[in-house]
Design an enzyme around this catalytic site. Sequence first.
Site, PDB file in Angstrom:
ATOM      1  N   THR A 120       0.819  -1.204   0.000  1.00  0.00           N
ATOM      2  CA  THR A 120       0.000   0.000   0.000  1.00  0.00           C
ATOM      3  C   THR A 120       0.858   1.263   0.000  1.00  0.00           C
ATOM      4  OG1 THR A 120      -1.490   1.267   1.443  1.00  0.00           O
ATOM      5  CG2 THR A 120      -0.105  -0.324   2.531  1.00  0.00           C
ATOM      6  N   GLU A 122       0.301   3.589   1.910  1.00  0.00           N
ATOM      7  CA  GLU A 122       0.310   4.099   3.290  1.00  0.00           C
ATOM      8  C   GLU A 122       1.643   3.873   3.996  1.00  0.00           C
ATOM      9  OE1 GLU A 122      -2.968   3.145   5.744  1.00  0.00           O
ATOM     10  OE2 GLU A 122      -4.434   3.423   4.146  1.00  0.00           O
ATOM     11  N   LYS A 151       2.166  -3.395   7.301  1.00  0.00           N
ATOM     12  CA  LYS A 151       2.423  -3.547   5.859  1.00  0.00           C
ATOM     13  C   LYS A 151       3.865  -3.128   5.540  1.00  0.00           C
ATOM     14  CE  LYS A 151       0.016  -4.663   2.982  1.00  0.00           C
ATOM     15  NZ  LYS A 151      -0.348  -6.006   2.449  1.00  0.00           N
TER      16      LYS A 151
HETATM   17  P1  NAD Z   1      -9.800  -7.286   2.281  1.00  0.00           P
HETATM   18  O1  NAD Z   1      -9.834  -7.049   3.749  1.00  0.00           O
HETATM   19  O2  NAD Z   1     -11.012  -6.993   1.475  1.00  0.00           O
HETATM   20  O3  NAD Z   1      -9.402  -8.812   1.983  1.00  0.00           O
HETATM   21  C1  NAD Z   1      -8.417  -9.487   2.696  1.00  0.00           C
HETATM   22  C2  NAD Z   1      -8.582 -10.973   2.444  1.00  0.00           C
HETATM   23  O4  NAD Z   1      -7.532 -11.663   3.130  1.00  0.00           O
HETATM   24  C3  NAD Z   1      -9.904 -11.547   2.970  1.00  0.00           C
HETATM   25  O5  NAD Z   1     -10.479 -12.400   2.003  1.00  0.00           O
HETATM   26  C4  NAD Z   1      -9.483 -12.319   4.205  1.00  0.00           C
HETATM   27  O6  NAD Z   1     -10.343 -13.418   4.502  1.00  0.00           O
HETATM   28  C5  NAD Z   1      -8.084 -12.768   3.834  1.00  0.00           C
HETATM   29  N1  NAD Z   1      -7.233 -13.045   5.008  1.00  0.00           N
HETATM   30  C6  NAD Z   1      -7.075 -12.257   6.112  1.00  0.00           C
HETATM   31  N2  NAD Z   1      -6.230 -12.859   6.976  1.00  0.00           N
HETATM   32  C7  NAD Z   1      -5.828 -14.022   6.388  1.00  0.00           C
HETATM   33  C8  NAD Z   1      -4.951 -15.065   6.786  1.00  0.00           C
HETATM   34  N3  NAD Z   1      -4.313 -15.041   7.975  1.00  0.00           N
HETATM   35  N4  NAD Z   1      -4.766 -16.109   5.946  1.00  0.00           N
HETATM   36  C9  NAD Z   1      -5.411 -16.160   4.743  1.00  0.00           C
HETATM   37  N5  NAD Z   1      -6.274 -15.202   4.342  1.00  0.00           N
HETATM   38  C10 NAD Z   1      -6.476 -14.149   5.144  1.00  0.00           C
HETATM   39  O7  NAD Z   1      -8.538  -6.467   1.765  1.00  0.00           O
HETATM   40  P2  NAD Z   1      -8.311  -5.699   0.380  1.00  0.00           P
HETATM   41  O8  NAD Z   1      -8.797  -4.317   0.514  1.00  0.00           O
HETATM   42  O9  NAD Z   1      -8.792  -6.560  -0.711  1.00  0.00           O
HETATM   43  O10 NAD Z   1      -6.705  -5.636   0.373  1.00  0.00           O
HETATM   44  C11 NAD Z   1      -5.959  -6.714  -0.200  1.00  0.00           C
HETATM   45  C12 NAD Z   1      -4.491  -6.364  -0.170  1.00  0.00           C
HETATM   46  O11 NAD Z   1      -4.272  -5.160  -0.899  1.00  0.00           O
HETATM   47  C13 NAD Z   1      -3.932  -6.098   1.228  1.00  0.00           C
HETATM   48  O12 NAD Z   1      -2.643  -6.647   1.294  1.00  0.00           O
HETATM   49  C14 NAD Z   1      -3.893  -4.586   1.335  1.00  0.00           C
HETATM   50  O13 NAD Z   1      -2.880  -4.176   2.219  1.00  0.00           O
HETATM   51  C15 NAD Z   1      -3.572  -4.212  -0.095  1.00  0.00           C
HETATM   52  N6  NAD Z   1      -4.019  -2.892  -0.534  1.00  0.00           N
HETATM   53  C16 NAD Z   1      -5.308  -2.512  -0.378  1.00  0.00           C
HETATM   54  C17 NAD Z   1      -5.734  -1.296  -0.884  1.00  0.00           C
HETATM   55  C18 NAD Z   1      -7.180  -0.844  -0.760  1.00  0.00           C
HETATM   56  O14 NAD Z   1      -7.499   0.265  -1.177  1.00  0.00           O
HETATM   57  N7  NAD Z   1      -8.097  -1.650  -0.253  1.00  0.00           N
HETATM   58  C19 NAD Z   1      -4.816  -0.448  -1.516  1.00  0.00           C
HETATM   59  C20 NAD Z   1      -3.474  -0.874  -1.639  1.00  0.00           C
HETATM   60  C21 NAD Z   1      -3.091  -2.101  -1.162  1.00  0.00           C
HETATM   61  O1  DAU Z   2      -4.125   3.878   0.509  1.00  0.00           O
HETATM   62  C1  DAU Z   2      -4.332   2.504   0.434  1.00  0.00           C
HETATM   63  C2  DAU Z   2      -5.171   2.049   1.615  1.00  0.00           C
HETATM   64  O2  DAU Z   2      -6.492   2.506   1.359  1.00  0.00           O
HETATM   65  C3  DAU Z   2      -5.141   0.543   1.820  1.00  0.00           C
HETATM   66  O3  DAU Z   2      -3.849   0.165   2.183  1.00  0.00           O
HETATM   67  C4  DAU Z   2      -6.126   0.115   2.911  1.00  0.00           C
HETATM   68  O4  DAU Z   2      -6.168  -1.289   3.007  1.00  0.00           O
HETATM   69  C5  DAU Z   2      -7.499   0.642   2.543  1.00  0.00           C
HETATM   70  O5  DAU Z   2      -8.429   0.327   3.569  1.00  0.00           O
HETATM   71  C6  DAU Z   2      -7.447   2.143   2.338  1.00  0.00           C
HETATM   72  O6  DAU Z   2      -7.142   2.832   3.574  1.00  0.00           O
HETATM   73  P1  DAU Z   2      -7.915   4.157   4.024  1.00  0.00           P
HETATM   74  O7  DAU Z   2      -7.835   4.264   5.483  1.00  0.00           O
HETATM   75  O8  DAU Z   2      -7.507   5.301   3.189  1.00  0.00           O
HETATM   76  O9  DAU Z   2      -9.407   3.737   3.535  1.00  0.00           O
HETATM   77  P2  DAU Z   2     -10.848   3.867   4.206  1.00  0.00           P
HETATM   78  O10 DAU Z   2     -11.826   3.373   3.197  1.00  0.00           O
HETATM   79  O11 DAU Z   2     -10.920   3.288   5.564  1.00  0.00           O
HETATM   80  O12 DAU Z   2     -11.012   5.457   4.353  1.00  0.00           O
HETATM   81  C7  DAU Z   2     -10.822   6.331   3.247  1.00  0.00           C
HETATM   82  C8  DAU Z   2     -10.915   7.756   3.769  1.00  0.00           C
HETATM   83  O13 DAU Z   2     -12.261   8.027   4.192  1.00  0.00           O
HETATM   84  C9  DAU Z   2     -10.056   8.041   5.003  1.00  0.00           C
HETATM   85  O14 DAU Z   2      -9.583   9.376   4.928  1.00  0.00           O
HETATM   86  C10 DAU Z   2     -11.033   7.889   6.175  1.00  0.00           C
HETATM   87  C11 DAU Z   2     -12.323   8.384   5.581  1.00  0.00           C
HETATM   88  N1  DAU Z   2     -13.583   7.809   6.116  1.00  0.00           N
HETATM   89  C12 DAU Z   2     -13.673   6.452   6.214  1.00  0.00           C
HETATM   90  C13 DAU Z   2     -14.840   5.857   6.629  1.00  0.00           C
HETATM   91  C14 DAU Z   2     -14.981   4.356   6.765  1.00  0.00           C
HETATM   92  C15 DAU Z   2     -14.656   8.631   6.396  1.00  0.00           C
HETATM   93  O15 DAU Z   2     -14.579   9.879   6.294  1.00  0.00           O
HETATM   94  N2  DAU Z   2     -15.826   8.054   6.812  1.00  0.00           N
HETATM   95  C16 DAU Z   2     -15.971   6.708   6.944  1.00  0.00           C
HETATM   96  O16 DAU Z   2     -17.080   6.239   7.314  1.00  0.00           O
END
Ligand code: NAD
Ligand code: DAU
Length: 331
Positions: A120, A122, A151
């Site tokens: 990420t 972050e 991470k």
């Molecule tokens: P998510 O929470 O939707 O999915 C995570 C998945 O991992 C789930 O299916 C969960 O069951 C599985 N999991 C959790 N612990 C586990 C374990 N111990 N063993 C096996 N499986 C396990 O997460 P996401 O938003 O899809 O993020 C996926 C990856 O992408 C993460 O590594 C996150 O750091 C990275 N990432 C996310 C974002 C974002 O915006 N969501 C952005 C950049 C990077």
């Molecule tokens: O930047 C990549 C990251 O983006 C990933 O690594 C993380 O897994 C993913 O969850 C995401 O992190 P954020 O903390 O940025 O995402 P989130 O959806 O939790 O929140 C996005 C922004 O919105 C953040 O500034 C917090 C704000 N927020 C979030 C929620 C849930 C609100 O204002 N209201 C809300 O209800």
Amino acid sequence: MKIIVTGGAGFIGSNFVHHAVAHTSSSFTVLDKLTYAGNLASLEGLPADRVRVVQGDICDAALVDELVRDHDAVVHYAAESHNDNSLDDPRPFVDTNILGTFTLLEAVRRHDKRFHHISTDEVYGDLELDDPNRFTETTPYNPSSPYSSTKAGSDLLVRAWVRSFGVRATISNCSNNYGPYQHVEKFIPRQITNVLRGERPKLYGSGENVRDWIHADDHSAAVLTILERGVIGETYLIGADGEKSNREVVELILTTLGQPSDAYDHVKDRSGHDLRYAIDSSKLRTELGWAPRFADFEAGLRATVEWYRKHEEWWAPQKDATEARYAAQGQ
Ligand code: NAD
Ligand code: DAU
């Protein structure tokens, strides 16, 4: 190729499996613990002869070893992913994000398999709103939350396993994803499903925080590109120039759903809330030739709103418990 996709039942992992099935001839084994964030419904419709699901923990060394031995590559998405949860209870983040990654690295080292680590933006901390710089591959690590620090720790393990043991790994650090199959705890799906249920969106603090949005399908295409053409040991930043303040995003969701743009509430801010993320993805674009397809955030957001409108059966079972947890936190 035979590819293990850890966390393939989560948001971005399931989007990757759909994308990779459509764009390659590989077969995929999803290794997923099916925590609250994993959902097998996100994998429905995929061909059974190319996608297999193994329910299991990436910290389970015996299971991981057995699976890795029989595959060519691992794409590692599995993680505890939500910042708010990491503030409540950091322990599962240390276990899955650090020990889980360690367990996978040891297995790919033993069996000499290709590894791609999903991370990420972050890990780089945050930027001021008026900072002209964006994150690049050489920005120093400076994570803020228990989530982002675990991470960052996992990224450093991967770098060390490449240098010390010659593991054939690459890393990508992506910005905020949006699209189908995202859990309703996250910002965009939470606000869409609130409005669909007649409830008001909840903005943390002032709402001025900026996130750099990318469609999950563009993230998947970038990961496939790196898997196919990335240079071993390299890190690639993935982003689509999608900077928007949280307030702008909520206003867009409200107007897309026919509501007044100010029909939202401000709630308690997140502790340690990162102000702004912004990615410079020039390296991936120039060296590997990737470009995002969803360049228009507003169009991608409208399509995402439509997906949640049509798939209430997918998100409704998670909604009440998620909102009860937020209510207990005053958010
Ligand atoms: P998510 O929470 O939707 O999915 C995570 C998945 O991992 C789930 O299916 C969960 O069951 C599985 N999991 C959790 N612990 C586990 C374990 N111990 N063993 C096996 N499986 C396990 O997460 P996401 O938003 O899809 O993020 C996926 C990856 O992408 C993460 O590594 C996150 O750091 C990275 N990432 C996310 C974002 C974002 O915006 N969501 C952005 C950049 C990077
Ligand atoms: O930047 C990549 C990251 O983006 C990933 O690594 C993380 O897994 C993913 O969850 C995401 O992190 P954020 O903390 O940025 O995402 P989130 O959806 O939790 O929140 C996005 C922004 O919105 C953040 O500034 C917090 C704000 N927020 C979030 C929620 C849930 C609100 O204002 N209201 C809300 O209800």
